[in-house]
Design a protein around this motif. Structure first.
Motif, short mmCIF file in Angstrom:
data_model
loop_
_atom_site.label_atom_id
_atom_site.label_comp_id
_atom_site.label_asym_id
_atom_site.label_seq_id
_atom_site.Cartn_x
_atom_site.Cartn_y
_atom_site.Cartn_z
N ASP A 227 0.14 -1.08 -9.16
CA ASP A 227 -0.17 -1.85 -10.38
C ASP A 227 -0.41 -0.96 -11.60
N GLN A 228 -0.71 0.31 -11.35
CA GLN A 228 -0.86 1.24 -12.48
C GLN A 228 0.41 2.08 -12.66
N ASN A 229 1.51 1.54 -12.18
CA ASN A 229 2.84 2.15 -12.38
C ASN A 229 3.04 3.51 -11.72
N ALA A 230 2.43 3.69 -10.57
CA ALA A 230 2.65 4.95 -9.86
C ALA A 230 4.04 4.96 -9.23
N ASP A 231 4.71 6.12 -9.29
CA ASP A 231 5.98 6.28 -8.59
C ASP A 231 5.73 6.71 -7.15
N MET A 232 4.61 7.39 -6.97
CA MET A 232 4.25 7.85 -5.62
C MET A 232 2.76 8.14 -5.58
N MET A 233 2.28 8.36 -4.36
CA MET A 233 0.88 8.74 -4.19
C MET A 233 0.84 10.16 -3.65
N VAL A 234 -0.32 10.81 -3.78
CA VAL A 234 -0.48 12.13 -3.18
C VAL A 234 -1.87 12.20 -2.58
N THR A 235 -1.98 12.83 -1.39
CA THR A 235 -3.27 12.91 -0.72
C THR A 235 -3.46 14.27 -0.05
N PRO A 236 -4.70 14.75 0.00
CA PRO A 236 -4.97 16.00 0.71
C PRO A 236 -5.25 15.76 2.19
N CYS A 237 -5.23 14.50 2.64
CA CYS A 237 -5.65 14.19 4.01
C CYS A 237 -4.48 13.63 4.83
N PRO A 238 -4.17 14.27 5.97
CA PRO A 238 -3.06 13.78 6.79
C PRO A 238 -3.34 12.43 7.44
N LEU A 239 -4.63 12.10 7.60
CA LEU A 239 -4.97 10.82 8.22
C LEU A 239 -4.70 9.69 7.22
N CYS A 240 -5.14 9.89 5.97
CA CYS A 240 -4.80 8.93 4.91
C CYS A 240 -3.27 8.83 4.81
N HIS A 241 -2.62 9.99 4.92
CA HIS A 241 -1.16 9.99 4.79
C HIS A 241 -0.52 9.12 5.85
N LEU A 242 -0.98 9.29 7.09
CA LEU A 242 -0.43 8.48 8.19
C LEU A 242 -0.59 7.00 7.90
N LYS A 243 -1.76 6.64 7.41
CA LYS A 243 -2.05 5.23 7.15
C LYS A 243 -1.15 4.70 6.02
N LEU A 244 -1.10 5.44 4.92
CA LEU A 244 -0.36 4.97 3.74
C LEU A 244 1.15 5.04 3.95
N ASP A 245 1.58 5.99 4.75
CA ASP A 245 3.02 6.21 4.94
C ASP A 245 3.60 5.33 6.05
N THR A 246 2.87 5.18 7.16
CA THR A 246 3.48 4.51 8.32
C THR A 246 3.04 3.06 8.51
N GLN A 247 1.98 2.62 7.82
CA GLN A 247 1.43 1.29 8.12
C GLN A 247 1.69 0.26 7.02
N THR A 248 2.74 0.46 6.23
CA THR A 248 2.95 -0.43 5.08
C THR A 248 3.26 -1.87 5.51
N LYS A 249 3.89 -2.04 6.68
CA LYS A 249 4.22 -3.39 7.12
C LYS A 249 2.94 -4.18 7.39
N HIS A 250 2.05 -3.60 8.19
CA HIS A 250 0.78 -4.26 8.48
C HIS A 250 -0.04 -4.48 7.21
N ALA A 251 -0.01 -3.46 6.35
CA ALA A 251 -0.79 -3.54 5.11
C ALA A 251 -0.27 -4.68 4.24
N SER A 252 1.04 -4.80 4.15
CA SER A 252 1.64 -5.86 3.33
C SER A 252 1.28 -7.24 3.88
N GLU A 253 1.36 -7.38 5.20
CA GLU A 253 1.00 -8.66 5.82
C GLU A 253 -0.46 -9.00 5.57
N ALA A 254 -1.31 -7.98 5.66
CA ALA A 254 -2.75 -8.22 5.54
C ALA A 254 -3.15 -8.66 4.13
N ILE A 255 -2.49 -8.12 3.11
CA ILE A 255 -2.89 -8.50 1.76
C ILE A 255 -1.94 -9.53 1.14
#
Lengths: 293, 325
Positions: A227-255
């Motif tokens: 919503d703030q027009n990001a083209d991409m995200m960046v994170t220093p944490c591989p665990l956050c990365h796993l969540k944001l990168d691989t779980q988009t289907k579940h995340a989309s359904e949930a919200i």
């Protein structure tokens, strides 16, 4: 400046589900001429779960990891927020409780090691900023990411509890308005995106036991950045990365809204700006494809 | 004599206004004020009421960080208004300060919220001592200093709700007890005089209990009494294993699974952990696992990396383990 040298605690995901994180860490280290001595003897930090079961054992294992960094006489660098939290928390508790330290050392003596408290523990993000210097990185940028809006996602365990983290790095991070990752984005030539969820939780740690809560947290984070027009995200944490990168289907359904953004590891972003190739940075290992580079 | 110079700064306050009796939607009112370095957030609330709008409403009582009434959100951060200095808030957030109730969706009037969910959850963890004590005892019921230390300052909680309304899980899962209720549960579970045998089971139930904590540390960051609620949540996890009330479910197996994995590999075996935790329910992870496999994100069991000097790790696990599940 003297060449920087660290003891690298890779953590477990860098060797398994986020190989690109290991690749990009080493690629950036090479570019910045930082020497990394990998702590191949290290065990898992317990990822904030082992201590729920057995606190003392978790302390002993983490103290062993730090003791190996001390043996090298080097600062330990972590590349995962949760590794950073668990290791720094162990260090804090042992350095401030002589009785506990003695108990832990009694166990470590069985394998001929001792925890002394001589090595600092710092996340690679802050090693780059504090020890190497943002200005120097800025000068080394050969491919500025100037066409991109990048949303920083800090990850809980690097910014909270702030008192603990203030002990390990010089950068004074405000847990309510952190700026280190924003500064790094700007240093790489991109535009930093400000959004409400940048210092919020991704839900990784309750993925198995509370999948809905975890998915909503992930969805909110990606939606906020979008919503703030990001083209991409960046994170220093591989665990956050796993969540944001691989779980988009579940995340989309949930919200109840389709969300998906490419997510870079902090090291990949720096690597791209410094001229590393996508192959060196393992960009092909993302589930949400990074197809604009 | 040391001189403490009082400085003044201009601050724009954006203040949440709402009256559930009259307003369909909340709105924000702006107040520009000179703020001195001596003032706390509560002083600002007082000045809004006294100097600008007498109808402005908020809870306050002791002004000494004891009653817990005046917690609000400053730029989204849970804050005990009487304790937090404006200088710190300006340091954190600059000169544009937003004042909101702890939970905007529970607002009744301005900063005043309906805290019923907080109190219901607090009450449901049996937040009192359950003990069979003689009504007319012949001697004092003493607690040694050593035993009192076991409370780990959980008894300092003033039920202000700062952590509860900062917790992202409370926001999503309305069954979740939240950090303050867990602190209350821990306060009595750790009391040597307490004899309740249901409380710990109750706070370990799925959906509502400690296992749904996301480990984000928001509660530790906001607590005005420095109680560190997540530390008490961790201790409740540990107590559940020590006292044998931990159920065999996905959450507990997730914690114990780390031990098994570290014993075998030194490192965490990610796939192995999910299998150990989920059992047959692992099938639900297959679609994502396949996507990850295609991208080289899954290591086959026969290629699982191991820590060097694994024997040392195994030796330490043998000698240092303090719990059995």
């Amino acid at each position: 400046m003297k060449k920087l040298k660290y003891a690298l605690f890779t953590g477990c995901t860098a060797k398994q589900s986020t190989p690109e994180q290991m690749m990009s860490t080493m690629a950036v280290a090479r570019k910045l001429d930082i020497e990394m001595i990998e702590l191949t003897e290290a065990s898992c930090c317990g990822a904030s779960h082992l201590q729920d079961y057995d606190d003392f054992l978790s302390l002993v294992l983490n103290a062993r990891n730090i003791a190996y960094a001390e043996k090298h006489g080097l600062t330990m660098v972590t590349i995962c927020n949760t590794c950073q939290l668990n290791t720094a928390m162990t260090k804090h508790r042992l350095d401030n409780n002589a009785e506990l330290k003695a108990k832990v050392n009694e166990k470590l003596a069985e394998i001929g090691l001792e925890y002394k408290g001589t090595s600092n523990v710092i996340h690679f993000l802050y090693a780059i900023i504090d020890d190497f210097g943002l200005d120097k990185i800025k000068k080394m940028v050969v491919k500025p990411l100037s066409q991109f809006n990048i949303a920083p996602f800090y990850g809980c365990h690097n910014i909270r509890p702030s008192e603990l983290h203030d002990e390990s790095h010089k950068t004074k991070e405000n847990p309510y308005n952190p700026t280190s990752l924003d500064d790094l984005i700007i240093a790489c030539g991109a535009k930093n995106v400000d959004y409400e969820e940048k210092n919020k939780c991704c839900g990784f740690h309750i993925e198995l036991q509370a999948p809905h809560t975890a998915a909503v947290l992930t969805g909110n984070a990606i939606a906020g950045a979008t919503d703030q027009n990001a083209d991409m995200m960046v994170t220093p944490c591989p665990l956050c990365h796993l969540k944001l990168d691989t779980q988009t289907k579940h995340a989309s359904e949930a919200i109840g809204r389709e969300v998906s953004l490419p997510v870079l590891h902090m090291q990949q972003m720096v690597g791209l700006a410094l001229g590393c190739t996508p192959a060196e940075l393992g960009l092909k290992h993302h589930v949400t494809e990074v197809n604009f580079i | 004599m040391s001189t403490n110079t009082i400085t003044t700064q201009k601050v724009n306050f954006k203040v949440f206004r709402f009256n559930a009796d009259n307003d369909y939607l909340p709105y924000y009112e702006n107040y520009a004020m000179d703020v001195t370095s001596e003032e706390v957030v509560l002083d600002i609330l007082n000045r809004i009421k006294w100097d600008h709008d007498g109808s402005f409403s908020y809870r306050r009582s002791c002004r000494h960080g004891i009653c817990g009434a005046c917690a609000i959100k400053v730029n989204g951060r849970s804050t005990l208004a009487c304790k937090e200095s404006m200088t710190t808030m300006i340091e954190y957030f600059g000169n544009e300060i937003t004042l909101e109730p702890l939970s905007t969706k529970r607002a009744i009037k301005d900063m005043i919220i309906d805290k019923a969910d907080f109190w219901d959850k607090h009450a449901s963890v049996t937040p009192y001592l359950v003990a069979d004590i003689d009504e007319c005892p012949s001697c004092e019921n003493l607690v040694s200093p050593h035993d009192a230390e076991e409370l780990n300052e959980a008894d300092l909680c003033i039920q202000c709700g700062a952590c509860h309304y900062a917790c992202p899980v409370v926001e999503i899962n309305s069954d979740f007890f939240g950090p303050a209720a867990f602190v209350a549960a821990y306060r009595f579970e750790s009391d040597i005089r307490d004899g309740d045998n249901q409380r710990l089971i109750h706070v370990n139930e799925e959906k509502q209990g400690v296992w749904d904590c996301a480990k984000c540390f928001e509660c530790a960051e906001v607590c005005p009494k420095d109680i560190n609620p997540i530390d008490k949540i961790t201790k409740l996890h540990q107590m559940a294993f020590k006292k044998g009330v931990a159920k065999n479910n996905v959450a507990t197996r997730h914690a114990v699974g780390f031990l098994h994995s570290i014993k075998k590999h030194g490192m965490l075996d990610e796939g192995g952990l999910v299998l150990y935790s989920e059992g047959v329910s692992i099938v639900k992870h297959i679609p994502v696992a396949l996507q990850m496999f295609k991208k080289g994100k899954i290591i086959m069991p026969w290629n699982m990396p191991k820590s060097d000097k694994l024997d040392e790790i195994q030796k330490l696990i043998k000698s240092s383990s303090t719990v059995k599940f």
